[in-house]
Design an enzyme around this catalytic site. Structure first.
Site, mmCIF file in Angstrom:
data_model
loop_
_atom_site.group_PDB
_atom_site.id
_atom_site.type_symbol
_atom_site.label_atom_id
_atom_site.label_comp_id
_atom_site.label_asym_id
_atom_site.label_seq_id
_atom_site.Cartn_x
_atom_site.Cartn_y
_atom_site.Cartn_z
ATOM 1 N N GLY A 170 41.988 33.541 47.862
ATOM 2 C CA GLY A 170 40.926 32.564 47.675
ATOM 3 C C GLY A 170 40.482 32.029 49.014
ATOM 4 O O GLY A 170 41.281 31.448 49.735
ATOM 5 N N TYR A 196 45.208 46.555 44.680
ATOM 6 C CA TYR A 196 44.410 45.908 45.722
ATOM 7 C C TYR A 196 44.725 44.433 45.966
ATOM 8 O O TYR A 196 44.767 43.989 47.110
ATOM 9 C CB TYR A 196 42.916 46.014 45.366
ATOM 10 C CG TYR A 196 42.047 45.123 46.218
ATOM 11 C CD1 TYR A 196 41.676 45.504 47.505
ATOM 12 C CD2 TYR A 196 41.624 43.876 45.758
ATOM 13 C CE1 TYR A 196 40.913 44.671 48.304
ATOM 14 C CE2 TYR A 196 40.862 43.038 46.554
ATOM 15 C CZ TYR A 196 40.505 43.439 47.825
ATOM 16 O OH TYR A 196 39.759 42.614 48.612
ATOM 17 N N CYS A 216 48.307 45.423 32.131
ATOM 18 C CA CYS A 216 46.892 45.392 31.753
ATOM 19 C C CYS A 216 46.182 46.427 32.614
ATOM 20 O O CYS A 216 46.350 46.447 33.838
ATOM 21 C CB CYS A 216 46.282 44.017 32.010
ATOM 22 S SG CYS A 216 44.482 44.014 31.772
ATOM 23 N N CYS A 276 36.480 42.445 34.160
ATOM 24 C CA CYS A 276 37.753 41.756 33.923
ATOM 25 C C CYS A 276 37.448 40.344 33.440
ATOM 26 O O CYS A 276 36.621 39.658 34.026
ATOM 27 C CB CYS A 276 38.555 41.688 35.216
ATOM 28 S SG CYS A 276 40.040 40.671 35.066
ATOM 29 N N CYS A 332 40.255 47.097 33.128
ATOM 30 C CA CYS A 332 39.054 47.423 33.908
ATOM 31 C C CYS A 332 38.894 48.932 34.085
ATOM 32 O O CYS A 332 37.816 49.409 34.424
ATOM 33 C CB CYS A 332 39.058 46.700 35.250
ATOM 34 S SG CYS A 332 40.595 46.835 36.146
ATOM 35 N N CYS A 344 42.925 33.114 42.069
ATOM 36 C CA CYS A 344 43.193 32.225 43.199
ATOM 37 C C CYS A 344 44.653 32.295 43.625
ATOM 38 O O CYS A 344 45.442 33.043 43.068
ATOM 39 C CB CYS A 344 42.865 30.804 42.802
ATOM 40 S SG CYS A 344 41.258 30.629 42.038
ATOM 41 N N SER A 367 42.981 47.641 53.261
ATOM 42 C CA SER A 367 43.506 47.841 51.913
ATOM 43 C C SER A 367 43.807 49.305 51.599
ATOM 44 O O SER A 367 44.640 49.603 50.754
ATOM 45 C CB SER A 367 42.535 47.264 50.882
ATOM 46 O OG SER A 367 41.265 47.845 51.043
ATOM 47 N N ASN A 400 45.491 29.613 38.706
ATOM 48 C CA ASN A 400 45.180 30.981 39.115
ATOM 49 C C ASN A 400 44.984 31.795 37.846
ATOM 50 O O ASN A 400 45.917 31.945 37.062
ATOM 51 C CB ASN A 400 46.350 31.521 39.941
ATOM 52 C CG ASN A 400 46.283 33.017 40.197
ATOM 53 O OD1 ASN A 400 47.267 33.609 40.603
ATOM 54 N ND2 ASN A 400 45.154 33.631 39.973
ATOM 55 N N GLY A 401 43.775 32.308 37.651
ATOM 56 C CA GLY A 401 43.521 33.112 36.456
ATOM 57 C C GLY A 401 42.184 32.759 35.843
ATOM 58 O O GLY A 401 41.307 32.212 36.510
ATOM 59 N N CYS A 450 48.776 42.489 35.572
ATOM 60 C CA CYS A 450 47.542 43.114 36.077
ATOM 61 C C CYS A 450 47.895 44.272 37.007
ATOM 62 O O CYS A 450 48.495 44.079 38.066
ATOM 63 C CB CYS A 450 46.729 42.074 36.836
ATOM 64 S SG CYS A 450 45.356 42.775 37.767
HETATM 65 S S1 SF4 Z 1 41.092 43.930 33.670
HETATM 66 FE FE1 SF4 Z 1 41.800 44.921 35.568
HETATM 67 S S2 SF4 Z 1 41.700 43.339 37.147
HETATM 68 FE FE2 SF4 Z 1 41.602 42.308 35.144
HETATM 69 S S3 SF4 Z 1 43.715 41.759 34.664
HETATM 70 FE FE3 SF4 Z 1 43.340 43.737 33.706
HETATM 71 S S4 SF4 Z 1 43.966 45.264 35.254
HETATM 72 FE FE4 SF4 Z 1 43.762 43.288 36.277
#
Ligand code: SF4
Length: 529
Positions: A50, A269, A460, A409, A463, A23, A310, A124-125, A263
């Site tokens: 959001g 994106y 991270c 995710c 995904c 969000c 995008s 947010n999260g 992330c």
């Molecule tokens: S899994 Fe993918 S979308 Fe989720 S936080 Fe990690 S990099 Fe971001």
């Protein structure tokens, strides 16, 4: 699900939602400013994070007022509602919910009582230990009341309940005790009657920044929101930091050691292109992803076109690096959002054209390179390739500025389930056949990471890699829970493909389902969509 005005539909196919993401949160402490209006414009800048509900809470130092509803920021608020939100502190939130939690009860900010007053909170999260925290709530506060009693089923309601605190505790003291117990991704902006707070998880998965106004302070999910309200960027809220702002100024405390894992998909994106994360401009990162993509997957062609909007920065980068001209081959109707009147069956069958329409004169007879940021289920790209061929493209080469998404995710982005992700279990060439492209190239993991200019160990990438930097509960590693969102998860705004998924014709989905079951062959580029 009725929209904010009671007339609009959430989307065309409620059971076919695309991925959901984190969000948008906004907070302001500024005596003498119209904080509700600042929040409105801040949320307006964060609308992409959001789009299902929006809310603002304000305080004048003695009482908290709140207004929230389903719909876009501009649908929820008007001059009249904003003028009732008085005070010098505000917390705002834009949200996209998951199936089953698209309700007023789950809209934010949430409200809860504390030992010394009231708390209003925006999140947010997504937490990964919601069930454990819910147990803690039941243990500490056996008489359930507040958001949970009113039917709020989100992890945000659980945090709100935990912030009730002991009788002799200030909200600040309670927060310092509760925050280290939370696991997962969370950027929290909350307030009581006199104080604004901002906290970010130790991994800093989602972005959160601090800005300065002439007469106060702002916190927001993205720097773009600071720009729009005229705040200057001060710094990021650090992972594991709690910031407190009141009449005594700004204080900072650490509740956990920072272990940054931002992330990477924010760069690919999620975030606005005019936002900066960890010192790297998102637009520049995306252009660089396109350049690297051109180096990794060159092809002879006449024109590079983006999937708007995008895919645009990466397409620019691809064109720059390849020397192939960049052009607009698709026109996007920006006003077909996640919330619009359900079209008649005839119009629905036009599917993707509700959103994108090809410029026939530009693409006719051309060998096209179509650049997009990611592929989730593949329905969008399949419809797009088919549409471009129908419009006369000689060849359609698809280039994706991120690696194949193969894992869900658990940190605030609700992609399709693992089984629905097209790249799970299919080789790249099988995906190519499925979407009907002449060639398909995904940016490598290394290329994506290099473009962010962040050290690999501070990101991270779960995904894409399946390596989750924040431990997941055992039950989520196994069985059906691995493929589903946690039951009480937060749920937020739309991810890639979501708006297009919502307008794709049912026939295209049926064909996809059959193809995945092996009942019709993949990859007949000439087949009708
Ligand atoms: S899994 Fe993918 S979308 Fe989720 S936080 Fe990690 S990099 Fe971001």
């Amino acid at each position: 699900m009725p929209g904010g005005d009671g007339l609009l539909n959430h989307d065309l196919l409620p059971n076919e939602k695309g991925p959901q993401d984190a969000c948008g949160v906004f907070g302001v402490w500024a005596p003498g400013e119209e904080v509700a209006k600042l929040s409105y414009f801040g949320l307006y800048a964060l609308q992409h994070r959001g789009q299902e509900s929006a809310g603002i809470a304000t305080s004048d130092g003695s009482k908290i007022l709140i207004y929230k509803d389903m719909g876009l920021v501009s649908q929820v608020f008007n001059e009249a509602s904003l003028s009732t939100l008085l005070g010098h502190i505000a917390v705002g939130h834009t949200r996209y919910s998951t199936t089953g939690s698209s309700s007023w009860q789950n809209a934010q900010p949430t409200l809860g009582r504390t030992s010394s007053g009231t708390v209003a909170l925006g999140h947010n999260g997504n937490l990964t230990n919601t069930a454990e925290l819910l147990e803690l709530v039941r243990e500490r506060y056996p008489k359930v009341d507040g958001e949970l009693a009113r039917g709020n089923t989100t992890d945000t309601a659980v945090i709100t309940a935990l912030l009730t605190g002991d009788l002799d505790h200030t909200l600040e003291a309670t927060a310092l005790e509760v925050l280290p117990r939370l696991r997962g991704a969370y950027c929290l902006v909350f307030m009581d009657e006199t104080t604004l707070y901002a906290a970010r998880d130790p991994q800093g998965v989602r972005p959160l920044v601090l800005g300065r106004l002439e007469r106060g302070w702002v916190v927001a999910s993205e720097t773009a929101a600071l720009d729009i309200v005229g705040a200057s960027f001060v710094r990021e809220v650090e992972p594991g930091e709690l910031i407190t702002i009141d009449e005594n100024g700004l204080r900072t405390q650490r509740f956990a050691k920072a272990d940054p894992k931002g992330c990477v998909f924010e760069y690919v994106y999620l975030a606005r292109p005019d936002t900066t994360i960890a010192g790297r401009g998102v637009h520049e990162a995306r252009v660089e992803m396109g350049r690297k993509l051109a180096a990794e997957y060159p092809v002879e062609a006449d024109l590079v076109i983006p999937t708007p909007e995008s895919g645009t920065p990466a397409a620019i980068g691809y064109a720059q690096a390849s020397g192939i001209p960049f052009g607009q081959g698709l026109v996007k109707n920006s006003y077909v959002g996640r919330t619009f009147i359900a079209p008649s069956q005839t119009i629905r069958q036009r599917g993707i054209r509700l959103k994108l329409n090809p410029l026939k004169n530009v693409i006719k007879g051309k060998r096209l390179i179509v650049v997009d940021d990611s592929i989730v289920r593949g329905n969008t790209q399949r419809a797009l390739v088919s549409m471009l061929r129908e419009a006369g493209a000689a060849e359609v080469h698809v280039r994706i500025s991120s690696p194949p998404i193969t894992w869900p995710c658990f940190y605030g982005i609700d992609f399709a389930s693992r089984a629905e992700l097209i790249a799970t279990g299919l080789e790249v060439d099988e995906v190519r056949q499925s979407i009907g492209a002449d060639s398909l190239g995904y940016l490598s993991e290394d290329g994506m990471i290099e473009a962010t200019e962040q050290p690999r160990e501070r990101l991270c990438t779960a995904c894409f890699t399946g390596v989750y930097p924040i431990a997941l509960p055992e039950s989520q590693h196994l069985g059906k829970n691995l493929l589903e969102r946690p039951a009480a998860s937060n749920g937020c705004d739309p991810g890639p493909d979501s708006d297009l998924e919502a307008v794709l014709a049912p026939a295209a989905r049926q064909e996809e389902a059959l193809a995945r079951l092996g009942q019709v062959p993949f990859g007949d580029p000439g087949r009708p969509e």
